[in-house]
Design an enzyme around this catalytic site. Structure first.
Site, PDB file in Angstrom:
ATOM      1  N   HIS A 154       0.871  -1.182   0.000  1.00 40.70           N
ATOM      2  CA  HIS A 154       0.000   0.000   0.000  1.00 40.70           C
ATOM      3  C   HIS A 154       0.914   1.241   0.000  1.00 40.70           C
ATOM      4  O   HIS A 154       1.001   1.972   0.984  1.00 40.70           O
ATOM      5  CB  HIS A 154      -0.895  -0.028   1.236  1.00 40.70           C
ATOM      6  N   ASP A 208      -2.587  -1.778  12.236  1.00 43.38           N
ATOM      7  CA  ASP A 208      -3.577  -1.957  11.167  1.00 43.38           C
ATOM      8  C   ASP A 208      -4.431  -3.162  11.559  1.00 43.38           C
ATOM      9  O   ASP A 208      -4.088  -3.899  12.501  1.00 43.38           O
ATOM     10  CB  ASP A 208      -2.842  -2.198   9.830  1.00 43.38           C
ATOM     11  N   GLN A 221      -0.279   4.826   0.927  1.00 42.12           N
ATOM     12  CA  GLN A 221      -0.475   4.969   2.365  1.00 42.12           C
ATOM     13  C   GLN A 221       0.847   5.321   3.055  1.00 42.12           C
ATOM     14  O   GLN A 221       0.909   6.224   3.895  1.00 42.12           O
ATOM     15  CB  GLN A 221      -1.026   3.646   2.935  1.00 42.12           C
TER      16      GLN A 221
HETATM   17  N1   CP Z   1      -6.323   3.474   4.531  1.00 49.67           N
HETATM   18  C1   CP Z   1      -7.036   3.190   3.424  1.00 49.67           C
HETATM   19  O1   CP Z   1      -6.483   2.836   2.386  1.00 49.67           O
HETATM   20  O2   CP Z   1      -8.361   3.344   3.582  1.00 49.67           O
HETATM   21  P1   CP Z   1      -9.474   2.923   2.520  1.00 49.67           P
HETATM   22  O3   CP Z   1      -9.507   1.411   2.491  1.00 49.67           O
HETATM   23  O4   CP Z   1     -10.748   3.502   3.072  1.00 49.67           O
HETATM   24  O5   CP Z   1      -9.106   3.478   1.189  1.00 49.67           O
HETATM   25  N1  NVA Z   2      -4.418  -4.167   5.528  1.00 50.29           N
HETATM   26  C1  NVA Z   2      -5.679  -3.560   5.237  1.00 50.29           C
HETATM   27  C2  NVA Z   2      -5.498  -2.130   4.851  1.00 50.29           C
HETATM   28  C3  NVA Z   2      -6.768  -1.391   4.560  1.00 50.29           C
HETATM   29  C4  NVA Z   2      -6.524   0.037   4.172  1.00 50.29           C
HETATM   30  C5  NVA Z   2      -6.369  -4.334   4.128  1.00 50.29           C
HETATM   31  O1  NVA Z   2      -5.699  -4.714   3.162  1.00 50.29           O
HETATM   32  O2  NVA Z   2      -7.566  -4.572   4.233  1.00 50.29           O
END
Ligand code: CP
Ligand code: NVA
Length: 316
Positions: A139, A233, A142
């Site tokens: 990600h 997370d 992020q």
């Molecule tokens: N943190 C994040 O990516 O949030 P969303 O899943 O709401 O985009």
């Molecule tokens: N680790 C989480 C992040 C969400 C923004 C997921 O992948 O669901």
């Protein structure tokens, strides 16, 4: 003014993909954070008038979807929702066809999906920048917002320690890789069996070199002791819904709570990418306490992604 003038390190990012935190060099990552901070403070302006960003999201999203949409609007461009439910993607049109067609219409694609390989496939077939808006592996957008938030709190990033308490997942991976580029020590603390991917750990250590350390530990207090940022997370990511009960049992004792916050550096900030489950991976007290920068962090998605779009699209 071109995004790269004043930020020369960004010039080479024009037209490039951002599939991983490793798609930018240390210098480019630092320059993106600087541009994000300057955009946030109103010290610089970027114009992406007439440009379009396509969003292909195969998983739910609040922050990423809205922050990309608003980021493009603030830069004078627009976004187009191409979710599988509303496009032919959901009816099985091949990536090779979708990517080549969309490349004729839009200027960049932000894609949220499961497999990193699917994202790479889009990037292979598209002739426009492809952005990772979250995969099971990473990600990276992020992580840019997260380190921007840490930079705001401490000024200088190099030498700081970020403690990640929880699942060794996509968010942890990008924090490790991006932290290694920025000279931030990253400690990931998790129960046995929930470590980050071994390949990502090795790659992070290679990137870190002697500049900083990337560690994995299995004891909560040892992770957070003296750290400058405490991050967590969800224990069950999107796609892992069936494992929720087993994960809650395995992660018992790993809640980021006030007791753990008290073990960190007194100036430490608390971060969470959101969405959060209070009472599981984070206590309500840690989330709402005076150390929390969680909502600044969410806001910073907007600023960091404006900087990223400006660089990839060569905004003027
Ligand atoms: N943190 C994040 O990516 O949030 P969303 O899943 O709401 O985009
Ligand atoms: N680790 C989480 C992040 C969400 C923004 C997921 O992948 O669901």
């Amino acid at each position: 003014m071109a995004a790269s003038s004043g930020y020369p390190a960004l010039a080479e990012l024009k037209g490039r993909d951002f599939l991983s935190s490793t798609d930018t060099t240390a210098e480019q990552t630092a320059a993106l954070l600087q541009l994000a901070a300057d955009l946030k403070a109103g010290r610089t302006r970027i114009d992406l008038a007439g440009r379009s960003l396509g969003l292909i999201f195969s998983k739910a999203s609040t922050r990423t979807r809205v922050s990309f949409t608003v980021a493009m609007a603030r830069l004078g461009g627009q976004t187009i929702d191409l979710n599988p439910q509303v496009s032919q993607v959901g009816r099985g049109e091949p990536v090779a066809d979708t990517a080549r067609v969309l490349s004729r219409y839009v200027d960049a694609l932000a894609i949220r999906t499961f497999a990193q390989e699917e994202l790479a496939d889009y990037a292979h077939w598209a002739s426009i920048p492809v952005i990772n808006a979250l995969t099971d592996l990473e990600h990276p957008c992020q992580a840019l917002a997260d380190y921007l938030t840490l930079q705001e709190a401490f000024g200088e990033l190099a030498g700081l320690t970020l403690a990640y308490v929880g699942d060794g997942n996509n968010v942890a991976h990008s924090l490790m890789l991006c932290g290694a580029l920025l000279g931030v020590n990253v400690r990931v603390g998790c129960p046995q069996g929930y470590e980050p991917d071994a390949g990502v750990l090795e790659q992070s250590r290679q990137l870190a070199g002697t500049r900083c350390s990337i560690e994995v530990v299995h004891e909560p207090v040892a992770v957070v002791r003296g750290a400058h940022a405490l991050y967590t997370d969800v224990w069950a990511s999107m796609g892992q819904e069936d494992e929720k009960a087993a994960r809650e049992a395995a992660f018992s004792g790993w809640c980021l709570n006030e007791e753990l916050v008290a073990e960190a550096d007194p100036r430490a900030i608390v971060l969470h990418c959101l969405p959060a489950y209070r009472g599981l991976e984070i206590s309500a007290g840690a989330m709402e306490g005076s150390s929390s920068r969680i909502f600044d962090q969410a806001e910073n998605r907007l600023h960091a992604q404006q900087a990223l779009l400006a660089a990839l699209l060569g905004g003027t």
